[in-house]
Design an enzyme around this catalytic site. Structure first.
Site, short mmCIF file in Angstrom:
data_model
loop_
_atom_site.label_atom_id
_atom_site.label_comp_id
_atom_site.label_asym_id
_atom_site.label_seq_id
_atom_site.Cartn_x
_atom_site.Cartn_y
_atom_site.Cartn_z
N HIS A 72 -7.25 -12.27 -3.23
CA HIS A 72 -7.38 -10.81 -3.24
C HIS A 72 -7.60 -10.33 -4.67
O HIS A 72 -6.85 -10.66 -5.57
CB HIS A 72 -6.11 -10.14 -2.67
CG HIS A 72 -6.10 -10.08 -1.18
ND1 HIS A 72 -5.51 -9.07 -0.48
CD2 HIS A 72 -6.61 -10.93 -0.24
CE1 HIS A 72 -5.68 -9.25 0.82
NE2 HIS A 72 -6.33 -10.39 0.99
N TYR A 201 -0.48 -0.02 -0.05
CA TYR A 201 0.88 0.46 -0.30
C TYR A 201 0.85 1.98 -0.17
O TYR A 201 0.11 2.64 -0.92
CB TYR A 201 1.35 0.09 -1.70
CG TYR A 201 1.59 -1.39 -1.92
CD1 TYR A 201 0.53 -2.27 -2.18
CD2 TYR A 201 2.88 -1.91 -1.90
CE1 TYR A 201 0.75 -3.62 -2.39
CE2 TYR A 201 3.12 -3.27 -2.12
CZ TYR A 201 2.04 -4.11 -2.36
OH TYR A 201 2.28 -5.46 -2.57
N PRO A 293 11.13 -6.27 -2.14
CA PRO A 293 9.83 -6.91 -1.86
C PRO A 293 8.62 -6.06 -2.26
O PRO A 293 7.50 -6.55 -2.22
CB PRO A 293 9.86 -7.14 -0.36
CG PRO A 293 10.84 -6.14 0.16
CD PRO A 293 11.85 -5.95 -0.92
N LYS A 297 7.51 -10.17 -5.71
CA LYS A 297 7.86 -11.04 -6.84
C LYS A 297 8.85 -12.15 -6.48
O LYS A 297 9.10 -13.03 -7.30
CB LYS A 297 8.46 -10.20 -7.96
CG LYS A 297 7.45 -9.28 -8.63
CD LYS A 297 6.34 -10.07 -9.29
CE LYS A 297 5.13 -9.21 -9.65
NZ LYS A 297 3.91 -10.01 -9.76
N TYR A 385 1.44 -6.83 -11.51
CA TYR A 385 1.29 -7.27 -10.12
C TYR A 385 0.74 -8.70 -10.04
O TYR A 385 1.22 -9.50 -9.25
CB TYR A 385 0.36 -6.31 -9.36
CG TYR A 385 0.39 -6.49 -7.86
CD1 TYR A 385 -0.50 -7.35 -7.23
CD2 TYR A 385 1.32 -5.80 -7.06
CE1 TYR A 385 -0.48 -7.53 -5.84
CE2 TYR A 385 1.34 -5.97 -5.68
CZ TYR A 385 0.45 -6.83 -5.09
OH TYR A 385 0.47 -7.02 -3.71
C1 PHB Z 1 3.95 -9.42 3.02
O1 PHB Z 1 2.79 -9.76 3.31
O2 PHB Z 1 4.94 -9.70 3.75
C2 PHB Z 1 4.18 -8.61 1.76
C3 PHB Z 1 3.11 -8.38 0.92
C4 PHB Z 1 3.31 -7.64 -0.25
C5 PHB Z 1 4.58 -7.14 -0.54
C6 PHB Z 1 5.65 -7.39 0.32
C7 PHB Z 1 5.46 -8.13 1.48
O3 PHB Z 1 4.77 -6.40 -1.68
#
Ligand code: PHB
Ligand code: APR
Length: 390
Positions: A72, A201, A293, A297, A385
């Site tokens: 990505h 997000y 989450p 990280k 990130y």
């Molecule tokens: C996930 O795909 O479970 C996931 C992806 C990004 C995040 C948290 C969880 O920041």
């Protein structure tokens, strides 16, 4: 039994460290209190930094990640009905992240360990580290009705937040730092194509939402929920409706819904235990730190801990030097705290905090509006990130 390094925990931390040690000819044994199937049944996040990918390649277990993982180059932030893409690749001089489930990482490491003759003991009960203040530590455990002892040079506590290792040093000068967030994440997995080819997000006054994926046919979605919420309060339809309310209209219209194949609620916390080394015992990964989450990280911090500890053990056995193991805790914590800050910042910016009210919502929207118009602010977000250097 005797070995050079006993690793408590067969999650990503323990398995990655164990494989690097095996490849370097350093004898090690992995112990876990549960079965392999139980470990592989845990649903975990799925965004890997390049450092984690490189360590997986270095371990020799990276092939399936390259075949099935999704590179990505960016992700989207949505707020105030708008969408803003963070161009990770462009803002970081070509870096990217890999979307590949952590359960898959664990499976690949387990399979490679078995293929390369690594010794792993599962369903080991009452695992306990001993005498790690001296030069002859050992670990005991119970299995098949017998108590077993493994003498070793070092113990790696890779046994997660609820493990025995951190508990074993609670009265040895351990200092803990914690922030528990006033909400949780309700997550589902569904065999439907993701709403977008990149992660989204979402900041919304009803609460945070995240659109992620496991593959091009399997989606992972989350919505912020109350700490006392329960999974059986949420039908699949109620989840899909709430998710779409929190997305901009053109994204909401594109959400493909379907039955959930996994649905759970997880709390969010920031946590760090200092130091991460006690004599011949080292705390690694979730045993030493937890991040919310939001910044993806968790596994990536475990990877940098493993990198520093592996360097130290290699130097100890190769050059007979203690320098790198003596530096382990300070090196690991320097990176841990920066990732804790980033995960805390992203959590505070993207979630609804009832106590900050409508003013707090406007502050978040203003910060995201600024970020969408400032290359400097977007670059700062992007470099955190994709992962700060080891
Ligand atoms: C996930 O795909 O479970 C996931 C992806 C990004 C995040 C948290 C969880 O920041
Ligand atoms: N004795 C033996 N094993 C134990 C004990 C114990 N007392 N306590 C816990 N364990 C085992 C657990 O069964 C688990 O398999 O230790 C392992 C810890 O694994 P994780 O919790 O996944 O921790 P870690 O390997 O550090 O993972 C780092 O990767 O899986 C992701 O999101 C997760 O952020 C985490 C990251």
């Amino acid at each position: 039994m005797r070995t050079q390094v006993v690793i408590i925990g067969s999650g990503p931390s323990g398995l990655l460290l164990g494989q690097l040690l095996t490849n370097a000819g350093i004898d090690n044994v992995v112990l876990d209190r549960v079965s392999q199937d139980y470990i592989l049944g845990r649903i975990r996040a799925g965004v890997l930094e390049e450092g984690m990918c490189q360590l997986l390649d270095q371990s020799g277990a990276g092939a399936r990640m390259h075949r099935e993982g999704l590179p990505h180059d960016g992700f989207e932030l949505t707020f105030s009905g708008r969408r803003h893409r963070i161009d990770l690749h462009g803002l970081t001089g070509g870096k990217r992240v890999m979307v590949y489930g952590q359960t898959e990482v664990t499976k690949d490491l387990m399979d490679h360990r078995a293929a390369t003759g690594g010794v792993s003991i599962y369903e080991a009960e009452n695992v306990a580290p001993h005498d790690f203040d001296g030069a002859s530590p050992y670990v005991t455990y119970e299995k098949d009705g017998k108590t077993h002892r493994i003498d070793c040079d070092f113990i790696a506590g890779c046994d997660g937040y609820h493990g025995v290792s951190r508990k074993s040093v609670a009265d040895k000068g351990l200092e803990e730092f914690e922030r528990v967030y006033p909400f949780g994440w309700l997550g589902i997995v569904s065999e439907v194509p993701p709403v977008s080819h990149e992660l989204i997000y979402a900041n919304h006054e009803r609460g945070f939402a995240l659109c992620s994926m496991r593959s091009t046919t399997r989606s992972r979605y989350y919505v912020q929920c109350a700490l006392d919420d329960r999974v059986d309060n949420w039908s699949d339809d109620a989840f899909w409706d709430e998710l779409r309310r929190r997305l901009p209209a053109e994204a909401a219209e594109k959400v493909t819904t379907g039955p959930s194949i996994e649905k759970s609620i997880a709390p969010l916390r920031s946590f760090v235990a200092e130091p991460m080394r006690f004599g011949r015992l080292f705390l690694v990964g979730d045993a030493a730190h937890i991040v919310p989450p939001t910044g993806a990280k968790g596994l990536n911090l475990a990877a940098s801990d493993v990198h520093y500890l592996f360097e130290g053990l290699q130097e100890f056995y190769g050059e007979k030097s203690n320098a790198a193991i003596d530096a382990y805790s300070q090196r690991a914590l320097a990176r841990v705290w920066k990732a804790e800050r980033f995960s805390w910042w992203m959590t505070n910016t993207m979630h609804r905090f009832p106590e900050t009210g409508r003013f707090g919502q406007r502050m978040q929207e203003a910060e995201l509006d600024y970020l969408s118009q400032s290359e400097a602010a977007s670059r700062s977000l992007a470099e955190n990130y994709v992962g700060l250097p080891y």
